[in-house]
Design an enzyme around this catalytic site. Sequence first.
Site, short mmCIF file in Angstrom:
data_model
loop_
_atom_site.label_atom_id
_atom_site.label_comp_id
_atom_site.label_asym_id
_atom_site.label_seq_id
_atom_site.Cartn_x
_atom_site.Cartn_y
_atom_site.Cartn_z
N ASP A 196 0.73 -1.35 -0.23
CA ASP A 196 -0.30 0.03 -0.21
C ASP A 196 0.86 1.57 0.04
O ASP A 196 1.83 1.42 1.13
CB ASP A 196 -0.66 -0.38 1.21
CG ASP A 196 -2.02 1.23 1.14
OD1 ASP A 196 -2.28 1.85 -0.20
OD2 ASP A 196 -2.81 0.93 2.01
N ASP A 214 -2.69 2.18 -5.84
CA ASP A 214 -1.64 2.54 -5.13
C ASP A 214 -1.86 1.03 -3.99
O ASP A 214 -1.20 0.96 -3.12
CB ASP A 214 -1.69 3.71 -4.11
CG ASP A 214 -2.85 4.00 -3.63
OD1 ASP A 214 -4.02 3.65 -4.11
OD2 ASP A 214 -2.93 4.68 -2.90
N GLU A 215 -1.77 0.21 -4.69
CA GLU A 215 -2.56 -0.79 -3.52
C GLU A 215 -2.81 -2.52 -4.39
O GLU A 215 -3.10 -2.57 -5.47
CB GLU A 215 -3.62 -0.74 -2.91
CG GLU A 215 -4.12 -1.76 -1.57
CD GLU A 215 -5.11 -1.37 -1.29
OE1 GLU A 215 -5.41 -1.86 0.36
OE2 GLU A 215 -5.85 -0.26 -1.29
#
Length: 347
Positions: free
Chosen positions: A9, A103-104
């Site tokens: 993350d 983003d993860e």
Amino acid sequence: MVQKIIHIDLDYFYAQVEERDNPKLKGQPVAVGGSENRGVLATCNYIARDYGLHSAMPTKLAKEKCPHLIVLPTNMQKYKAASTIIRQIFYKITPIVEPLSLDEAYLDVTDVNLHQNSATLIAKEIKHQIFTETQLTASAGIAPNKLLAKIASDLNKPNGLYTIRPKEIDTFIHHLPVSKLFGVGHATKKKLSSLNIEYCHQLQKLSLSTLQAHFGKFGNSLYYYCRGMDKRVVNPSRMRKSISVEQTFSSDLNSLEACQTALGKLYPKLLTRISNAQALCISSLVLKITDNKFNKYTLTRQAHEASLEYFSLLLPMIITRTAHPIRLLGIGVQLSEKENKQLSLKL
């Protein structure tokens, strides 16, 4: 075989990218989002969070809490470019990658030989490569399943790393708040609280049948999650479940006619985001509104295709739920895993 799952993350992603590209922002409270007049924050850095700021907070309120907050407009092209580099790093490690957002992502490194198959060292390697190639920090959680890996990645943010080994699961899960479990939102948390349940060890005392009686199908998941068990696999071909667009208006919409006009402008934007393959998998239409008192309402109806006519028919149903002017309107579609040509709109 015990799975080895890593959850990566990126830390306050949008705002961190802006800090990277403008060193003058370092050490200052920074947020990315809409204008002070009508917008909301998409994200903010940890300095801003110390003032009580968070994502989805109205920008006007954020500026009241932190008068020297620097609010920057979103630059999706820049964020997508950074995300592309990061995903390439993931795929150099393993093909079993399940992206959740820009983003993860989850990575299954069960069979990865790098670092003698030490998932913790592999996660450190990923974090190092991300920083080397993008100058961005990420937090990582390492565990035998997706549930615990995601929880772990949030424990030492920012730039953190936390490993939960199989023998540590029982101890780790014992005093874990039930709010940390996958799928436990505000409504479920409130219902659990009414049962005097705040921690996983309390939830473990309820039988499977009792949980099913209170929570239906999700009760089955709760029974296993509160014991640190999760059978979900990392799915590289995970399909998007929904596509949507929304707009916060510079002036409140005070009539159905004004909302219909806004709907007509939003609809083409939604169509540009739906691929031909996704259009064949539409299962529902979704409308959402936020009034100027920040009350939120959502309406979902089954349908086999997106249609401006369908959305227009549904709009009065949701508008009448509030007596206040509308500050935000959103429309979207939910997708099924298979093509579905049988459903018609059900009002």
